[in-house]
Motif scaffolding. Structure first.
Motif, short mmCIF file in Angstrom:
data_model
loop_
_atom_site.label_atom_id
_atom_site.label_comp_id
_atom_site.label_asym_id
_atom_site.label_seq_id
_atom_site.Cartn_x
_atom_site.Cartn_y
_atom_site.Cartn_z
N GLY A 173 0.81 -1.22 0.00
CA GLY A 173 0.00 0.00 0.00
C GLY A 173 0.84 1.27 0.00
N THR A 174 0.47 2.16 0.88
CA THR A 174 1.15 3.45 0.94
C THR A 174 2.62 3.30 1.31
OG1 THR A 174 -0.78 4.82 1.26
CG2 THR A 174 1.20 5.53 2.39
N LEU A 213 9.34 -1.72 4.55
CA LEU A 213 8.73 -0.48 5.05
C LEU A 213 7.36 -0.83 5.59
CD1 LEU A 213 9.37 2.06 2.12
CD2 LEU A 213 10.84 1.54 4.06
N GLY A 238 4.24 -2.21 11.27
CA GLY A 238 5.17 -3.31 11.57
C GLY A 238 4.45 -4.63 11.80
N LEU A 242 -4.24 6.57 -4.75
CA LEU A 242 -4.69 5.59 -3.75
C LEU A 242 -5.48 6.29 -2.65
CD1 LEU A 242 -4.72 2.72 -2.48
CD2 LEU A 242 -2.66 3.36 -1.27
N GLU A 263 -9.33 5.44 -1.69
CA GLU A 263 -9.46 4.82 -0.37
C GLU A 263 -10.50 5.53 0.50
OE1 GLU A 263 -5.75 5.08 1.73
OE2 GLU A 263 -6.32 3.55 3.18
O1 M6R Z 1 1.25 -0.76 8.38
P1 M6R Z 1 1.76 -0.81 6.96
O2 M6R Z 1 2.51 0.42 6.58
O3 M6R Z 1 2.56 -2.05 6.68
O4 M6R Z 1 0.45 -0.86 6.07
C1 M6R Z 1 0.53 -1.03 4.69
C2 M6R Z 1 -0.78 -0.72 4.03
O5 M6R Z 1 -1.79 -1.58 4.49
C3 M6R Z 1 -1.23 0.73 4.26
O6 M6R Z 1 -0.25 1.63 3.85
C4 M6R Z 1 -2.53 1.02 3.48
O7 M6R Z 1 -2.29 0.98 2.11
C5 M6R Z 1 -3.09 2.38 3.89
N1 M6R Z 1 -4.46 2.22 4.31
C6 M6R Z 1 -3.05 3.40 2.81
O8 M6R Z 1 -3.50 4.65 3.25
#
Ligand code: M6R
Length: 610
Positions: free
Chosen positions: A301-302, A346, A350, A485, A489
Motif C-alpha cells: 500500500g502506501t 517499510l 510493523g 490511492l 481509499e
Molecule cells: O502498516 P503498513 O505500513 O505495513 O500498512 C501497509 C498498508 O496496508 C497501508 O499503507 C494502506 O495501504 C493504507 N491504508 C493506505 O492509506
C-alpha cells in the motif's frame, strides 16, 4: 482489522472493555462483542457499531454482570469468514469458555469436520468457532488452561491472537499469539490485554509483548508467560508517545490532524540521524549500502508507495539499483534474491502480514534485512536484522499520511548518505542536501498544508466526479500513485495514476469532456514533456488541475485549467510537498462527499491477514 481488549482487576470490567473497543475502533470493524467472567459466562455480541452493543447491554443483555463483573474480554470484528452478523461476531462461547480471535485459522475446515464428528455443532460461519470448540475439547480433557492453550497452538495453522476466559477460572484471562500482535499491561487497578497500544493508554504506558506461541496468563495481581518449558520473562516496553497524540485534539478527523503532523514527524525522524551535519544511520546495513550491488524495498500500500519515491531518490542520486516489490507478490513468486542485495521492509504498523512474511522469506534465504517502521517493538521491528524508526507518532486514521512522508524522507536521507559514500556528491553538496531535508522540508510541507483553502476549492471540482486520473513523470508519477490511492481509499471515487507518457497507449480513450485529470510536475527536466501530455488531455476535453513549482510553472500553468504552484523548487522536496497537497485534497473530497474518512468502508488500519 479486529481488535482485542481484556481486563481483570478490582474495577467493573464493562466500561473498561467498551472504552478499549472504542480506542481500537480505528482499526476497522463491523461487529463487536464482550464476554464477562463468572461461574457462568455472559456473552453479548452485535453486528454494527459499538453503540449497538452498548444499547444491548443497557437493555439488560448481560444481566446484573454488567455492573458486577471485574474480568472479561472484548472484541471488534472485521469480517473475513462470514458476513458481519450477530452469530459471526466474537466472542465465540461454549459453556466452559469464551474466546475472541484476531487473524485467520487456515485449517478451520478440517478442524470443523473433526469437531463435528466428535459431536460439536456450529452456529457461525467463522473460522474462530473451530478454535473455540477445539479449545473446549482440549480443556475438557486436561483441565489445565496453560496446557490447553499450548495444545491448541499446536493444532492451529494460520495467524492468530486469541484471548480466552474459562467459566471455572472467574478472575483469569489466557491468551496466545502467532503472527498477530498482542500486548499485556499492568495497571494499579488490574491487568490488561490488548491487540494495540491505544487501548491501554488510559491506564498505563508500560506493557509486555509476548513471543509467538507463548501463553499469557493474566490475574489481577500479575502477568505470567509460559512456553512448553515453563515460565518466561520479558522486558517491559514503554510507549514513547502521549495519549493526546492518539486523540483528535480538536480536529474533526484523525486523518486531517495526522497529515498536519507530517512536518514535525520529519523533524523528529531525521534529526537523530544527523552527525556533524551529515547523515549517520548508526547501522552497518544502511551506512554501508554504497558497497552493495543493489537493494530491494518490500512493502504494501502506501508504504510501498514511499518505497517507489525512495527508489527514485536512491537511483537518481546514489546510482543504486533498487527494486520495489509488493510484499504479497514477493512472497509467492519465488524471487531471485542474494546476500549482496539487502531487503528493506517499510511498514507503518510493523504488523502487516505480507510484509512480515516477506521479511521471513528474505531471512530464510540468508539475505540481510532492515526495516523502517513507525511502531517500535512491532513484529517486523523485532524480526529484522536492523531497524530504523520513523517518529511520526501514532497514526490512527486508516489512510496513511504522515507515515508515508517520514518513510520517504528517511529514504531521501539514505540516498544522500549513499551518494556521498560513493563519491557521487562532495561534502558540501551532502551537507546542503542533508540540511534541506532536515530543515527546509518540514517548512515546505507546512507551507503546503497552509494552502488548504486552495485545495478545498479544487476538492469542490472533484467531489462529483466518477473517475479521476493522475498523471506525472518520474518522481511525480511516484507522487501520483500515492495521491490516487488516497482518493479512492477515502472518497470511493475511482481513480488511476498513469505515467504521463503512457496515457496515449490506451488510457486516453477514457478521457472525455469534463473528466478531471490531476497533473503533477515538479521536475523541470521533464516538465515540457508533461505539458505536452496535458495538451493531449485537454484536446479531448479533460479538465486539468495541475501541481507545479516555480521552476516548472512556465511549461505547466498555461496548459492547466487550475494550477497550484508549490513554493519549492528542490526536486527531492517538491514531490513530497505535492503528495501532502494530494493527501489534503483527497481529505476534502471525502469530506464533501460525507464519507467516513477515518474508517473507510472495507478497510482496516493494520492488515494482519494475507
Ligand atoms: O502498516 P503498513 O505500513 O505495513 O500498512 C501497509 C498498508 O496496508 C497501508 O499503507 C494502506 O495501504 C493504507 N491504508 C493506505 O492509506
Amino acid at each position: 482489522m479486529c481488535g482485542i481488549i481484556g481486563y481483570t482487576g478490582v474495577k467493573p470490567v464493562c466500561p473498561i472493555l467498551l472504552g478499549g473497543l472504542r480506542a481500537l475502533e480505528y482499526r476497522g470493524y463491523d461487529s463487536a462483542g464482550i464476554a464477562l467472567s463468572g461461574c457462568t459466562l455472559a456473552t453479548v455480541k452485535r453486528a454494527g457499531r459499538i453503540s449497538v452493543l452498548e444499547e444491548a447491554l443497557a437493555a439488560g443483555a448481560a444481566g446484573e454482570k454488567v455492573e458486577s463483573a471485574c474480568c472479561g474480554i472484548g472484541h471488534t470484528r472485521w469480517a473475513t469468514h462470514g458476513a458481519p452478523t450477530d452469530e459471526n461476531a466474537h466472542p465465540h462461547a461454549t459453556p466452559r469458555l469464551a474466546l475472541v480471535h484476531n487473524g485467520i485459522i487456515e485449517n478451520d475446515r478440517a478442524l470443523r469436520r473433526e469437531l463435528e464428528a466428535a459431536g460439536y455443532t456450529f452456529v457461525s460461519e467463522t473460522d474462530t468457532e473451530s478454535a473455540a470448540k477445539l479449545l473446549d475439547s482440549i480443556y475438557g480433557a486436561c483441565g489445565d488452561p496453560v496446557a490447553a492453550m499450548l495444545g491448541l497452538d499446536g493444532r492451529l495453522s494460520g495467524a492468530y491472537a486469541l484471548a480466552v476466559i474459562f467459566a471455572d477460572r472467574p478472575h483469569e484471562i489466557y491468551a496466545i499469539r502467532r503472527d498477530s500482535p498482542l500486548i499485556a499491561a499492568q495497571s494499579p487497578d488490574g491487568v490488561l490485554l490488548a491487540s494495540d497500544i491505544p487501548a491501554i493508554l488510559p491506564y498505563t504506558r508500560s506493557y509486555y509483548r509476548p513471543d509467538e506461541g507463548e501463553v499469557v496468563r493474566l490475574r489481577a495481581d500479575g502477568i505470567t508467560f509460559f512456553d512448553a518449558n515453563g515460565e518466561k520473562t520479558h522486558p517491559l516496553c514503554t510507549v514513547n508517545w502521549d495519549v493526546e497524540e492518539a486523540e483528535r485534539g480538536g480536529y474533526s478527523h484523525f486523518m486531517r490532524k495526522e497529515l498536519g503532523e507530517a512536518p514535525e514527524g520529519v523533524r523528529r525522524t531525521l534529526s537523530p540521524l544527523i552527525r556533524d551535519g551529515l547523515p549517520h544511520f548508526g547501522m552497518p546495513l544502511l551506512d554501508d549500502l554504497h558497497e552493495k550491488k543493489g537493494m530491494r524495498i518490500v512493502a504494501c500500500g502506501t508504504a510501498m508507495h514511499a518505497g517507489l519515491i525512495g527508489r527514485t531518490y536512491l537511483e537518481r542520486l546514489a546510482r543504486l539499483p533498487v527494486a520495489v516489490e509488493i510484499a504479497s507478490e514477493f512472497r509467492y513468486r519465488d524471487p531471485i534474491i542474494s546476500a549482496d542485495e539487502p531487503v528493506l521492509l517499510l511498514s507503518q504498523s510493523g504488523e502487516t502480514a505480507d510484509t512480515l512474511a516477506a521479511l521471513r522469506l528474505a531471512k530464510a534465504n540468508g539475505v540481510p534485512t532492515a526495516a523502517i517502521v513507525n511502531v517500535i517493538g512491532s513484529s517486523v521491528a523485532r524480526e529484522a536484522d536492523a531497524v530504523m524508526a520513523t517518529h511520526a507518532g501514532p497514526e490512527i486514521a486508516v489512510a496513511s499520511t504522515k507515515a508515508y512522508t517520514t518513510q520517504a524522507a528517511m529514504l531521501a536521507l539514505l540516498a544522500v548518505s549513499t551518494a556521498y559514500a560513493r563519491g557521487l556528491i562532495d561534502e558540501q553538496e551532502a551537507r546542503a542536501r542533508t540540511d534541506a531535508l532536515c530543515r527546509r522540508l518540514p517548512e515546505a510541507l507546512e507551507e503546503t498544508i497552509a494552502r488548504e483553502a486552495e485545495l478545498e476549492a479544487f476538492a469542490a471540482r472533484l467531489a462529483e466526479a466518477e473517475h479521476v486520473f493522475y498523471i506525472g513523470r518520474g518522481v511525480d508519477y511516484d507522487a501520483c500513485v500515492e495521491g490516487s490511492l488516497k482518493l479512492k481509499e477515502i472518497s470511493y471515487i475511482h481513480s488511476e495514476a498513469y505515467a504521463a507518457g503512457e496515457l496515449k497507449h490506451g488510457t486516453i480513450s477514457l478521457i472525455e469532456p469534463g473528466v478531471p485529470v490531476l497533473a503533477v510536475s515538479t521536475d523541470p527536466a521533464v516538465a515540457a514533456k508533461v505539458a505536452s501530455n496535458m495538451r493531449e488531455v485537454r484536446a479531448r476535453g479533460g479538465e486539468i488541475i495541475a501541481f507545479c513549482t516555480p521552476a516548472t510553472e512556465a511549461d505547466i500553468a498555461p496548459n492547466a485549467d487550475f494550477c497550484m504552484v508549490l513554493d519549492e523548487n528542490d526536486t527531492t522536496l517538491a514531490p513530497l510537498c505535492a503528495v501532502s497537497a494530494l493527501h489534503l485534497l483527497a481529505y476534502h473530497v471525502a469530506r464533501l462527499r460525507g464519507c467516513d474518512i477515518d474508517k473507510p468502508r472495507n478497510l482496516a488500519k493494520s492488515v494482519t491477514v494475507e
